[in-house]
Design a protein around this motif. Structure first.
Motif, PDB file in Angstrom:
ATOM      1  N   GLY A  10      53.732 -51.039 -13.192  1.00 54.70           N
ATOM      2  CA  GLY A  10      52.362 -51.138 -14.449  1.00 54.70           C
ATOM      3  C   GLY A  10      52.906 -50.539 -15.472  1.00 54.70           C
ATOM      4  O   GLY A  10      53.832 -50.172 -15.989  1.00 54.70           O
ATOM      5  N   TYR A  11      51.801 -50.095 -16.201  1.00 53.05           N
ATOM      6  CA  TYR A  11      51.823 -49.412 -17.661  1.00 53.05           C
ATOM      7  C   TYR A  11      52.729 -48.202 -17.705  1.00 53.05           C
ATOM      8  O   TYR A  11      53.621 -48.181 -18.455  1.00 53.05           O
ATOM      9  N   THR A  12      52.288 -47.188 -16.816  1.00 56.09           N
ATOM     10  CA  THR A  12      52.878 -46.229 -16.971  1.00 56.09           C
ATOM     11  C   THR A  12      54.408 -46.242 -16.424  1.00 56.09           C
ATOM     12  O   THR A  12      55.416 -45.676 -16.762  1.00 56.09           O
ATOM     13  N   THR A  30      59.412 -53.574  -8.064  1.00 52.76           N
ATOM     14  CA  THR A  30      58.542 -54.835  -7.126  1.00 52.76           C
ATOM     15  C   THR A  30      57.466 -55.112  -8.125  1.00 52.76           C
ATOM     16  O   THR A  30      56.906 -54.254  -8.719  1.00 52.76           O
ATOM     17  N   ASN A  31      57.170 -56.361  -7.963  1.00 46.88           N
ATOM     18  CA  ASN A  31      55.623 -56.721  -8.437  1.00 46.88           C
ATOM     19  C   ASN A  31      55.387 -57.886  -7.587  1.00 46.88           C
ATOM     20  O   ASN A  31      55.909 -58.282  -6.589  1.00 46.88           O
ATOM     21  N   ARG A  32      54.191 -58.293  -7.545  1.00 50.01           N
ATOM     22  CA  ARG A  32      53.671 -59.422  -6.857  1.00 50.01           C
ATOM     23  C   ARG A  32      54.492 -60.627  -6.616  1.00 50.01           C
ATOM     24  O   ARG A  32      54.515 -61.136  -5.757  1.00 50.01           O
ATOM     25  N   ASP A  33      54.754 -61.027  -7.911  1.00 53.56           N
ATOM     26  CA  ASP A  33      55.386 -62.574  -7.941  1.00 53.56           C
ATOM     27  C   ASP A  33      56.831 -62.536  -8.296  1.00 53.56           C
ATOM     28  O   ASP A  33      57.543 -63.678  -8.410  1.00 53.56           O
ATOM     29  N   SER A  60      53.678 -46.545  -7.856  1.00 53.23           N
ATOM     30  CA  SER A  60      52.606 -46.470  -8.730  1.00 53.23           C
ATOM     31  C   SER A  60      51.266 -47.476  -8.207  1.00 53.23           C
ATOM     32  O   SER A  60      50.718 -47.647  -8.901  1.00 53.23           O
ATOM     33  N   VAL A  61      51.623 -47.866  -6.897  1.00 59.81           N
ATOM     34  CA  VAL A  61      50.663 -48.840  -6.423  1.00 59.81           C
ATOM     35  C   VAL A  61      49.482 -48.196  -5.900  1.00 59.81           C
ATOM     36  O   VAL A  61      49.352 -47.382  -5.028  1.00 59.81           O
ATOM     37  N   PRO A  62      48.114 -48.645  -6.163  1.00 56.91           N
ATOM     38  CA  PRO A  62      46.660 -47.973  -5.807  1.00 56.91           C
ATOM     39  C   PRO A  62      46.399 -48.499  -4.444  1.00 56.91           C
ATOM     40  O   PRO A  62      47.002 -49.676  -3.969  1.00 56.91           O
ATOM     41  N   PRO A  63      45.416 -47.897  -3.749  1.00 55.34           N
ATOM     42  CA  PRO A  63      44.941 -48.677  -2.639  1.00 55.34           C
ATOM     43  C   PRO A  63      44.582 -50.046  -2.921  1.00 55.34           C
ATOM     44  O   PRO A  63      44.099 -50.112  -4.073  1.00 55.34           O
ATOM     45  N   ASP A  64      44.414 -50.772  -2.016  1.00 54.06           N
ATOM     46  CA  ASP A  64      43.833 -52.250  -2.050  1.00 54.06           C
ATOM     47  C   ASP A  64      42.633 -52.258  -2.001  1.00 54.06           C
ATOM     48  O   ASP A  64      41.783 -51.195  -1.656  1.00 54.06           O
ATOM     49  N   TYR A  89      54.859 -40.394  -5.970  1.00 57.77           N
ATOM     50  CA  TYR A  89      53.599 -41.061  -5.857  1.00 57.77           C
ATOM     51  C   TYR A  89      52.672 -40.864  -7.221  1.00 57.77           C
ATOM     52  O   TYR A  89      52.243 -39.508  -7.091  1.00 57.77           O
ATOM     53  N   LEU A  90      52.359 -41.752  -7.813  1.00 58.76           N
ATOM     54  CA  LEU A  90      51.518 -41.547  -8.851  1.00 58.76           C
ATOM     55  C   LEU A  90      50.145 -41.476  -8.338  1.00 58.76           C
ATOM     56  O   LEU A  90      49.634 -42.792  -7.836  1.00 58.76           O
TER      57      LEU A  90
END
Length: 267
Positions: A10-12, A30-33, A60-64, A89-90
């Motif tokens: 992501g951004y950060t 990693t990213n989704r696609d 840097s992945v937040p909870p879903d 972990y961010l």
């Protein structure tokens, strides 16, 4: 070899990746696609290989939407046994909830505020293995994502809550904190915030001054027509202490207040 795996570019994390790339690090992300050459997050074989062969790993992945941490749910066991020498972990200072404007440090209890899922993820990352570093971040701003853009687009608000105070952090100060922690300080939790909490109104007014524009009128929350998420932002009021990161990491913010940070964004 130094190889960084970033879970969630992501951004950060993108700012961190650019800094590490300039220093010659090998980067995986990693990213989704799978766009941009990244590993698709649900490509289990590729992600597990990256986890097993990276020296540094940052999520840097937040909870879903269901409140679960997607990284730990899918790859927690792999991370726990990874040979990586640094894992981070961010997280968010939202885990502290409302303090009525009082200062809060890393010794405070978490989980009482609106970010209960984030608090659970924060605790789970801290318990994953003893060498994890958790960075709790307040409102993040930086180039292309600051009060300057909100003011210029006419989307900025001033809310009539005179006692409301928030902490914030320039994205490049987060990057610096993460990078100094590669070699300095013990594992654990660190608040990464600037030195001078301030009201959101003060930040908007400074952005208006820089752009030569009039400040938007003061409104109540109801008059502003904010989304539920935006209203939730104003439901909490706290000052975030950053002394631990200063003492143990030797970190200091380049942008200790919003004025210096906005000036850097404009430049």
């Amino acid at each position: 070899m130094t190889a960084m795996l970033i879970l969630g570019l992501g951004y950060t994390a993108s700012r961190l990746a650019a800094r590490l790339d300039a220093r010659g690090w090998e980067l995986r992300a990693t990213n989704r696609d799978g766009r941009g050459g990244a590993i698709r997050f649900d490509d289990g074989e590729a992600v597990r290989l990256a986890i097993a062969s990276s020296t540094h790993i940052l999520s840097s992945v937040p909870p879903d939407a269901g409140g679960a941490d997607p990284v730990l749910a899918r790859y927690g066991a792999d991370l726990a046994r990874s040979p990586a020498r640094w894992i981070g972990y961010l997280s968010s200072t939202g885990v502290y909830g409302d303090t009525g404007g009082a200062w809060v440090d890393e010794t405070a209890a978490i989980g009482a505020g609106r970010r209960s899922a984030r608090a659970e993820a924060d605790a789970a990352w801290g318990a994953l293995r003893p060498d994890v570093r958790v960075f709790r971040l307040p409102g993040i701003y930086g180039p292309g994502r600051s009060a300057l853009e909100r003011v210029a687009s006419g989307k900025a608000h001033r809310i009539a809550l005179p006692e409301q105070v928030f902490s914030r952090i320039h994205v490049d100060d987060i990057v610096r904190a993460v990078m100094v922690s590669f070699e300095a300080g013990p594992a654990g939790v660190y608040n990464v915030a600037d030195d001078h909490p301030a009201s959101q109104n003060a930040v908007i007014e400074e952005a208006c001054r820089m752009l030569g524009l009039s400040a938007p009128p003061l409104m109540t929350l109801d008059e502003a027509g904010l989304s539920p998420a935006a209203r939730g932002f104003y439901a909490e009021n706290r000052r975030v202490a950053n002394g631990k990161a200063k003492r143990l990491l030797g970190w200091r913010p380049l942008y200790p207040d919003y004025r210096l940070g906005l000036a850097a964004c404009r430049a």
